[in-house]
Motif scaffolding. Structure first.
Motif, short mmCIF file in Angstrom:
data_model
loop_
_atom_site.label_atom_id
_atom_site.label_comp_id
_atom_site.label_asym_id
_atom_site.label_seq_id
_atom_site.Cartn_x
_atom_site.Cartn_y
_atom_site.Cartn_z
N VAL A 199 42.06 104.51 -29.58
CA VAL A 199 41.54 105.33 -31.04
C VAL A 199 40.18 104.80 -31.43
N ASP A 200 39.24 105.75 -31.69
CA ASP A 200 37.99 105.36 -32.33
C ASP A 200 37.88 105.37 -33.51
N GLN A 201 38.40 106.41 -34.17
CA GLN A 201 38.35 106.59 -35.60
C GLN A 201 39.64 107.23 -36.07
N MET A 202 40.03 106.88 -37.41
CA MET A 202 41.43 107.50 -37.94
C MET A 202 41.00 108.03 -39.44
N ILE A 203 41.77 109.27 -39.51
CA ILE A 203 41.72 109.59 -40.90
C ILE A 203 43.14 109.87 -41.37
N GLY A 204 43.11 109.60 -42.87
CA GLY A 204 44.50 109.73 -43.49
C GLY A 204 44.25 110.50 -44.79
N VAL A 205 45.05 111.29 -45.47
CA VAL A 205 45.01 112.06 -46.50
C VAL A 205 46.06 111.83 -47.45
N HIS A 206 45.83 111.64 -48.84
CA HIS A 206 47.06 111.85 -49.89
C HIS A 206 46.77 112.66 -51.07
N LEU A 207 47.85 113.72 -51.09
CA LEU A 207 47.53 114.46 -52.16
C LEU A 207 47.71 113.83 -53.66
N MET A 208 46.80 114.15 -54.55
CA MET A 208 47.18 113.24 -55.60
C MET A 208 47.04 114.35 -56.93
N PRO A 209 48.13 114.24 -57.86
CA PRO A 209 47.97 115.12 -58.98
C PRO A 209 46.96 114.97 -60.12
N HIS A 210 46.38 113.71 -60.11
CA HIS A 210 45.42 113.45 -61.18
C HIS A 210 44.08 113.95 -61.00
N ALA A 255 38.68 103.36 -40.10
CA ALA A 255 39.48 104.56 -40.73
C ALA A 255 38.89 104.88 -42.01
N SER A 256 39.29 105.98 -42.44
CA SER A 256 39.05 106.54 -43.90
C SER A 256 40.08 107.21 -44.63
N PHE A 257 40.67 107.01 -45.78
CA PHE A 257 41.62 107.37 -46.49
C PHE A 257 41.11 108.32 -47.59
N ILE A 258 41.56 109.72 -47.57
CA ILE A 258 40.89 110.52 -48.65
C ILE A 258 41.87 111.03 -49.56
N LEU A 259 41.54 111.18 -50.71
CA LEU A 259 42.38 111.77 -51.52
C LEU A 259 42.06 113.26 -51.83
N VAL A 260 43.09 114.13 -51.82
CA VAL A 260 43.03 115.46 -51.76
C VAL A 260 43.59 115.96 -53.35
N GLY A 261 42.74 116.73 -54.03
CA GLY A 261 43.11 117.08 -55.51
C GLY A 261 44.16 118.11 -55.32
N ALA A 262 45.44 117.92 -56.03
CA ALA A 262 46.61 118.75 -56.01
C ALA A 262 46.88 118.80 -57.55
N GLY A 263 46.02 118.47 -58.47
CA GLY A 263 46.31 118.74 -59.85
C GLY A 263 45.87 119.96 -60.62
N ASN A 264 46.66 120.64 -61.34
CA ASN A 264 46.44 121.84 -62.15
C ASN A 264 47.05 121.80 -63.24
N VAL A 265 46.36 121.65 -64.50
CA VAL A 265 47.10 121.61 -66.01
C VAL A 265 47.68 122.98 -66.43
N LYS A 266 47.01 123.94 -65.88
CA LYS A 266 47.29 125.28 -66.21
C LYS A 266 48.88 125.54 -65.62
N PRO A 298 52.46 112.45 -62.55
CA PRO A 298 52.21 111.41 -61.56
C PRO A 298 52.90 111.52 -60.35
N LEU A 299 52.76 110.87 -59.22
CA LEU A 299 53.54 110.65 -58.26
C LEU A 299 54.47 109.90 -58.50
N HIS A 300 55.67 109.79 -57.71
CA HIS A 300 56.93 109.29 -57.89
C HIS A 300 57.64 109.59 -59.31
N HIS A 301 57.19 110.76 -59.88
CA HIS A 301 57.77 111.18 -61.02
C HIS A 301 58.86 112.43 -60.70
N PRO A 302 60.00 112.48 -61.20
CA PRO A 302 61.04 113.47 -61.08
C PRO A 302 60.48 114.87 -61.21
#
Length: 408
Positions: free
Chosen positions: A158-169, A345-356, A362-366
């Motif tokens: 592997v020459d490069q790697m990408i990971g992502v994480h959905l983030m509610p904030h 590698a690069s780890f990128i945060l993908v916006g998943a928050g929408n107050v409306k 937050p993450l790990h909340h029921p």
């Protein structure tokens, strides 16, 4: 890569990605027990064309798309495990498994990478090199599935790697980028204080482990405030304190536990010694005995500057400059760190928050709810990344073939 073409591809799988995510959300599985989840992923990948699908570990899956021409190897990673949390969202597709919930977005990560795999699997003739789609088990529980995946050989070549994480904030449509350390080293510790119990009315006849433990907690905070530079971020949190069962009895023992978070690798190697010095000193000052168990956890995720800059430019081109958000490192732990210490590698945060829409828990909340509009953004990010690293711009035969297959 033609942005209009990518949008068309992503739109064509959007509904499937949502349905895959909802299915996974209803049937969450805990770390190291992702049997049905991994089988679901395996079966879907086998239904796509041109992929070599394998099982690196019992509950993980990897698919390889080997291009028609030689080139670099790009790896994508999605995690699949859930958390021991009772869901309180009242969603139509809420968890059907008592006490287990996808409260960290891993169902979305898996669905997004499946969507990208379906699109890219049709572009074999445009691929120079190889794309690896890694669906990893056990991100939430140390030692983590990433180490097992690496031992199984998923990073070979592997020459490069990408990971992502959905983030509610982070709002939907935005992407978070951090250069260098992106998450903290995350360690755990347990302390047992052995004193001598007795009647609560005669504390002078005891060695009170509660009093000793309380002083240990106070003095551990002096490590943060007096042993380290204020610019070096360090957290020592005692999160457990158990001892005693009666109002009038001083117990023989108490137990404490907690976590350490730090970014500086040099200081990381010193924290355990500092803590034991404090624990030993306080215990001996009061004639108590102690046991100290310090367990090293995940390392810090290291975002390679070159790869991260390429991905930042990719997001600017694909989503617009306003989509890029530079964010500070997070004190949370993440076992993508194991990959980032092996390959760029690069780890990128993908916006998943929408107050409306009420997706601001937050993450790990029921009550965590993710805006599903974020899913297509994640798919588009993966596809655009492939366009930067391994898709040949001048070869559109794969794209034409994909369009013909989709319309047939």
């Amino acid at each position: 890569m033609n942005g209009k073409m990518v949008n068309e591809w992503v739109n064509s799988v959007k509904n499937e990605v949502i349905q895959w995510r909802r299915h996974l959300h209803q049937y969450p599985e805990l770390s190291y027990h992702e049997e049905k989840t991994s089988q679901f992923v395996y079966d879907l990948l086998c239904s796509f064309e041109n992929l070599e699908v394998s099982r690196p570990t019992k509950t993980s899956v990897m698919a390889c798309l080997i291009g028609s021409q030689p080139g670099q190897v790009l790896a994508f990673r999605a995690d699949m495990d859930a958390l021991p949390i009772t869901e309180e969202t009242n969603l139509d597709f809420a968890s059907r498994i008592p006490g287990v919930m996808h409260a960290c977005g891993h169902d979305g990560h898996t669905a997004m990478l499946l969507g990208a795999a379906k699109i890219l699997s049709r572009l074999k003739d445009s691929v120079q090199g190889e794309i690896r789609f890694i669906f990893q088990h056990a991100e939430e529980v140390h030692p983590g599935g990433a180490k097992e995946m690496i031992q199984a050989g998923v990073l070979e070549g592997v020459d490069q790697m990408i990971g992502v994480h959905l983030m509610p904030h982070i709002p939907v449509g935005k992407m978070g980028f951090t250069y260098g350390p992106a998450t903290a080293y995350s360690d755990r510790f347990d302390i047992k204080i052995q004193g001598r119990g007795g009647h609560g009315s005669e504390p002078h006849k005891t060695i009170d482990p509660i009093a000793v433990g309380s002083q240990i907690i106070t003095n551990l905070q002096h490590i943060v405030s007096r042993n380290t530079d204020p610019m070096d971020q360090l957290v020592i949190s005692v999160t457990k304190f158990h001892g005693g069962d009666a109002y009038n009895v001083i117990p023989d023992t108490v137990s404490l536990g907690g976590t350490v978070r730090i970014f500086n690798p040099e200081l990381h190697g010193q924290v355990r010694g500092w803590m034991e010095r404090v624990i030993k000193g306080v215990a001996e000052a009061h004639s108590a005995q102690y046991e100290f168990d310090y367990r090293y956890g995940y390392k810090s995720v290291l975002n390679d500057k070159r790869i991260t800059k390429i991905m930042e430019d990719t997001v600017s081109e694909s989503f617009g400059k306003d989509a890029v958000q530079l964010v500070p490192p997070m004190m949370g732990g993440e076992d993508f760190s194991a990959y980032s210490h092996e390959v760029p590698a690069s780890f990128i945060l993908v916006g998943a928050g929408n107050v409306k829409k009420g997706t601001n828990y937050p993450l790990h909340h029921p009550r965590l709810i993710l805006d599903e509009d974020a899913l297509e953004n994640g798919v588009r990010l993966f596809v655009a990344a492939a366009g930067k690293f391994v898709l040949q711009e001048t070869n559109h035969e794969g794209a034409k073939e994909w369009a013909i297959m989709r319309s047939s």
